[in-house]
Design an enzyme around this catalytic site. Structure first.
Site, PDB file in Angstrom:
ATOM      1  N   HIS A  59     -22.055  -3.971  24.607  1.00 27.84           N
ATOM      2  CA  HIS A  59     -21.385  -2.478  24.737  1.00 27.84           C
ATOM      3  C   HIS A  59     -22.706  -1.486  24.881  1.00 27.84           C
ATOM      4  CE1 HIS A  59     -22.904  -1.695  20.766  1.00 27.84           C
ATOM      5  NE2 HIS A  59     -22.344  -3.047  20.369  1.00 27.84           N
ATOM      6  N   ASP A 334     -24.129  -7.588  20.784  1.00 29.72           N
ATOM      7  CA  ASP A 334     -25.427  -8.321  20.770  1.00 29.72           C
ATOM      8  C   ASP A 334     -25.320  -9.735  20.028  1.00 29.72           C
ATOM      9  OD1 ASP A 334     -24.783  -7.247  18.243  1.00 29.72           O
ATOM     10  OD2 ASP A 334     -26.659  -6.037  18.058  1.00 29.72           O
TER      11      ASP A 334
END
Length: 420
Positions: A59, A334
């Site tokens: 994102h 991540d």
């Protein structure tokens, strides 16, 4: 602290590295042909025909998950969340079967807290929306403008979009699609999600008992490793953080990078600590994921790897009703990308930046019909260990992938165990 624990367990703690890595575009040779006094440049056709693209991406920039305690507050005001007009598309969020969007307990936990300035933790910002739009533009150049692989108008028969069931990843997927197709769509964009218990787009500590058993304690343990603990005590003292406050380098990094990305003030003392914070945060995540232990990484990425390989097999065999699908988009975190990079053997010991992407391309040799897979990370081609080249013969790639891939049945049977 409750917020951090929730996200630690969910395996979706994240932030951004400022080093985006160098962009890599392979230089194409040009053939020169003379026509009278005019020199015409033509590109020879590639020996490889692109058949399928899968993009797993982080994102965009967001508000922090938790502010560093006892330091100067940043003002996370609602104006930072305004969506740019060019990121608007017509979309709907559903479950994997097309039904109503499932509930999201992790998102609900965010809404129980408010940051200074009035926004919630973990919200996608205008900066983050633009980052994903630009990733979409990069994909547009490669797959629409340069190769005409995709139709320039979004079509659900051609493009599949899946996201974790969290607002920032859903909005990131929307912004990427807007950039990729320049808001041109023939139909509604469906963004598919699933409930937290069965999520495969991040290491699922909540849904896999064995993964929680193997890794859960390592989150807390990672802050007590001698070098990390010594540096943590020093930075707490330098920042004036009270000894009883529970902080670690991942939390400090998350808030620090979020501030820097949005031009908000950081405690000046952090300037001299920036490299240490980056290094120690990555060391912590490596301790948590244990890339040296195959079983731990298998449980982190196994079902996702199986899904990615299944998409490749389906495309090659052309036996499914979705064989016209050319692009799979997966909007994640991540903490999705890092274990994937570790399992692929190409983790560069840098925290993945906002909007970082791992892209898998399936190619077929035009003459021999042999299949190849090419992997890139943030636009740079990767040589996967066990592969004889960047264009990795499918059998070699399957062998490398199979070390970590798990069918849903095997994943569930492993997860139900309580010891490794």
């Amino acid at each position: 602290m409750r917020m951090r624990n929730l996200w630690t367990k969910a395996g979706v703690l994240g932030s951004v590295s400022m080093a985006f890595g160098s962009m890599f575009w392979s230089q194409k040779k040009t053939a020169m042909t003379q026509t009278g006094s005019t020199t015409a440049c033509t590109e020879p056709p590639s020996p490889y025909e692109l058949k399928l693209v899968q993009v797993l991406f982080r994102h965009g920039a967001r508000t922090p998950l938790k502010s560093i305690p006892d330091v100067m507050e940043a003002q996370w005001v609602p104006n930072l969340l305004e969506p740019p007009a060019h990121t608007h598309i017509n979309y709907v969020v559903t479950d994997l079967e097309g039904g109503p969007r499932p509930s999201s307990p992790v998102e609900d936990s965010y809404r129980a807290n408010i940051l200074t300035g009035g926004t919630y933790p973990g919200q996608l910002t205008t900066v983050g929306m633009q980052q994903l739009y630009e990733l979409g533009e990069r994909l547009r150049k490669r797959y629409i403008q340069d190769t005409a692989f995709l139709n320039p108008t979004f079509s659900p028969t051609e493009v599949y979009v899946r996201s974790t069931n969290i607002v920032r990843t859903i909005e990131s997927a929307k912004c990427l699609v807007a950039g990729l197709f320049q808001q041109s769509q023939s139909d509604m964009v469906s963004i598919l999600t699933t409930e937290a218990e069965s999520e495969i787009l991040y290491p699922n500590y909540h849904g896999c008992r064995l993964l929680k058993h193997l890794s859960g304690h390592r989150w807390a343990e990672s802050s007590t490793l001698p070098d990390i603990a010594a540096d943590l005590r020093s930075i707490q003292s330098a920042l004036g953080i009270a000894a009883h406050q529970r902080v670690d380098f991942i939390l400090i990094r998350d808030d620090m990078v979020a501030r820097e990305t949005h031009g908000l003030p950081c405690p000046p003392v952090l300037d001299s600590w920036r490299n240490t914070v980056e290094q120690r945060a990555v060391e912590m995540i490596c301790h948590i994921y244990e890339p040296s232990k195959r079983e731990n990484l298998q449980l982190c990425v196994g079902p996702l790897f199986h899904t990615l390989m299944g998409n490749i097999e389906d495309q090659l065999q052309g036996t499914t009703s979705e064989s016209n699908r050319k692009l799979f988009l997966y909007s994640a975190h991540d903490t999705t990308l890092m274990p994937c990079l570790m399992a692929l053997g190409v983790f560069d010991m840098q925290w993945p930046p906002y909007a970082a992407d791992i892209t898998l391309e399936l190619h077929q040799h035009r003459q021999t019909k042999e299949a190849f897979v090419k992997v890139s990370y943030i636009g740079k081609d990767q040589l996967i260990p066990g592969c004889s080249g960047v264009y990795c013969p499918l059998q070699e790639f399957k062998q490398a992938f199979s070390n970590y891939s798990l069918t849903s049945e095997l994943y569930e049977s492993l997860c139900n165990r309580t010891e490794g």
